[in-house]
Scaffold this motif. Structure first.
Motif, PDB file in Angstrom:
ATOM      1  N   UNK A  13      -6.989   6.090  -3.167  1.00  0.00           N
ATOM      2  CA  UNK A  13      -7.992   5.028  -3.245  1.00  0.00           C
ATOM      3  C   UNK A  13      -7.543   3.927  -4.198  1.00  0.00           C
ATOM      4  N   UNK A  14      -7.045   4.302  -5.350  1.00  0.00           N
ATOM      5  CA  UNK A  14      -6.598   3.313  -6.321  1.00  0.00           C
ATOM      6  C   UNK A  14      -5.443   2.477  -5.803  1.00  0.00           C
ATOM      7  N   UNK A  15      -4.538   3.090  -5.044  1.00  0.00           N
ATOM      8  CA  UNK A  15      -3.423   2.342  -4.466  1.00  0.00           C
ATOM      9  C   UNK A  15      -3.928   1.296  -3.490  1.00  0.00           C
ATOM     10  N   UNK A  16      -4.773   1.711  -2.559  1.00  0.00           N
ATOM     11  CA  UNK A  16      -5.287   0.780  -1.557  1.00  0.00           C
ATOM     12  C   UNK A  16      -6.118  -0.330  -2.194  1.00  0.00           C
ATOM     13  N   UNK A  17      -6.994   0.052  -3.126  1.00  0.00           N
ATOM     14  CA  UNK A  17      -7.846  -0.945  -3.778  1.00  0.00           C
ATOM     15  C   UNK A  17      -7.021  -1.911  -4.625  1.00  0.00           C
ATOM     16  N   UNK A  18      -6.003  -1.383  -5.316  1.00  0.00           N
ATOM     17  CA  UNK A  18      -5.148  -2.240  -6.131  1.00  0.00           C
ATOM     18  C   UNK A  18      -4.367  -3.226  -5.288  1.00  0.00           C
ATOM     19  N   UNK A  19      -3.815  -2.751  -4.163  1.00  0.00           N
ATOM     20  CA  UNK A  19      -3.094  -3.656  -3.259  1.00  0.00           C
ATOM     21  C   UNK A  19      -4.030  -4.702  -2.682  1.00  0.00           C
ATOM     22  N   UNK A  20      -5.249  -4.286  -2.376  1.00  0.00           N
ATOM     23  CA  UNK A  20      -6.220  -5.228  -1.817  1.00  0.00           C
ATOM     24  C   UNK A  20      -6.509  -6.358  -2.800  1.00  0.00           C
ATOM     25  N   UNK A  21      -6.698  -5.997  -4.067  1.00  0.00           N
ATOM     26  CA  UNK A  21      -7.021  -7.009  -5.075  1.00  0.00           C
ATOM     27  C   UNK A  21      -5.825  -7.911  -5.361  1.00  0.00           C
ATOM     28  N   UNK A  22      -4.647  -7.295  -5.597  1.00  0.00           N
ATOM     29  CA  UNK A  22      -3.488  -8.081  -6.042  1.00  0.00           C
ATOM     30  C   UNK A  22      -2.860  -8.903  -4.934  1.00  0.00           C
ATOM     31  N   UNK A  23      -2.907  -8.398  -3.685  1.00  0.00           N
ATOM     32  CA  UNK A  23      -2.236  -9.082  -2.589  1.00  0.00           C
ATOM     33  C   UNK A  23      -3.195  -9.906  -1.743  1.00  0.00           C
ATOM     34  N   UNK A  24      -4.239  -9.285  -1.247  1.00  0.00           N
ATOM     35  CA  UNK A  24      -5.142  -9.997  -0.348  1.00  0.00           C
ATOM     36  C   UNK A  24      -5.973 -11.045  -1.076  1.00  0.00           C
ATOM     37  N   UNK A  25      -6.323 -10.781  -2.328  1.00  0.00           N
ATOM     38  CA  UNK A  25      -7.112 -11.755  -3.089  1.00  0.00           C
ATOM     39  C   UNK A  25      -6.228 -12.703  -3.884  1.00  0.00           C
ATOM     40  N   UNK A  26      -4.906 -12.518  -3.771  1.00  0.00           N
ATOM     41  CA  UNK A  26      -3.918 -13.432  -4.350  1.00  0.00           C
ATOM     42  C   UNK A  26      -4.092 -13.634  -5.854  1.00  0.00           C
ATOM     43  N   UNK A  27      -4.435 -12.570  -6.571  1.00  0.00           N
ATOM     44  CA  UNK A  27      -4.567 -12.681  -8.015  1.00  0.00           C
ATOM     45  C   UNK A  27      -3.232 -12.520  -8.726  1.00  0.00           C
ATOM     46  N   UNK A  28      -2.297 -11.880  -8.050  1.00  0.00           N
ATOM     47  CA  UNK A  28      -1.023 -11.610  -8.689  1.00  0.00           C
ATOM     48  C   UNK A  28      -1.076 -10.339  -9.519  1.00  0.00           C
TER      49      UNK A  28
END
Length: 279
Positions: free
Chosen positions: A167-182
């Motif tokens: 869950x943490x992997x998927x959620x982290x990728x979602x935030x950093x990549x899809x939301x473009x936060x870096x």
């Protein structure tokens, strides 16, 4: 966050925690929650991210082959963990490090091989973790990590840990990549979220068990964001250290801390098998 045993086991509306399944061990099978616990946990999550990338790039087995190999290694270490009579720092943290890698690979397989959107995989893993917690509580009447003293409870514990990593992997990728936060801003965001959980627990009375598990989930994307920030090329928003240097560096720190804990036993809690258990 460091929790006292009297806090972490205090789950409202729980009955006596007499185990309903599994054999009884003499000692708790997991470490005391101290600052060492959280530091090693974050380091393991960082290694899980960078090591998964490294193996996928260098092993020549492909994402599926690497996933099978690491899952087999994890199975061997978990067998060793279940066969121990009490907490052993080396075996326990090796299992956590391997689960971090496997959890990352599970999420990566869904995203890269099967084309599952990160939004979907995040939701699915959240549901799976909820199911694990619900069944665990229904059978044992506690989610306290201070009572991992039967085979049944230990099974639920490791299922929950694996689910949190995925869950943490998927959620982290979602935030950093899809939301473009870096990577850097993502790490700061998750660190602030963990800080908010700590404030909610120590100042506002948020239940210790749920505080622990929420923080446990959030340390996965925190560590992954740190790992990506250190290892990824500068053109992609990282520092360009590479997966090899980052993995070796963090593994060395983990090894040093685990050796220290083996010698000092600062994270060991013992409880007699026939002692009454608090709700």
């Amino acid at each position: 966050m460091t929790y006292e045993r009297s806090d972490i086991s205090a789950v409202p509306a729980e009955g006596p925690t007499v185990p309903s399944s599994g054999r009884r061990s003499r000692w708790n099978k997991v470490p005391e929650v101290t600052v060492y616990f959280w530091v090693i946990k974050v380091l393991c999550t960082t290694v899980g991210e960078t090591a998964a990338d490294l193996l996928n790039e260098k092993a020549g087995l492909g994402l599926t082959g690497v996933s099978v190999l690491m899952s087999a290694l994890l199975a061997v270490v978990l067998v060793a963990q279940f066969r121990t009579r009490s907490y052993r720092a080396g075996v326990y943290w090796l299992a956590v490090a391997l689960i971090s890698v496997v959890g990352t690979l599970i999420s990566d397989n869904l995203t890269d091989n099967l084309g599952v959107p990160l939004e979907t995989s995040t939701a699915v893993f959240a549901v799976l973790l909820t199911i694990v917690f619900a069944v665990w509580y229904r059978r044992e009447r506690t989610l306290s990590i201070h009572h991992i003293d039967t085979t049944g409870r230990e099974s639920f514990y490791w299922l929950a840990v694996l689910s949190t990593f995925a869950l943490g992997t998927a959620a982290g990728d979602l935030v950093s990549e899809r939301m473009a936060l870096g990577y850097w801003l993502s790490a700061v965001l998750f660190a602030l979220a963990i800080g908010a959980v700590a404030v909610a627990h120590f100042r506002l009375g948020l239940n210790a068990v749920w505080s622990f598990w929420i923080a446990y989930i959030l340390t996965r994307p925190l560590g992954a964001s740190i790992g990506d920030y250190l290892s990824q090329p500068t053109g992609d928003g990282g520092l360009g250290l590479g997966t090899v240097v980052t993995s070796v560096l963090f593994l060395a720190v983990i090894l040093g801390l685990v050796v220290y804990l083996v010698v000092t036993r600062k994270d060991v809690t013992e409880r007699k098998a026939d002692a009454p258990q608090a709700a």
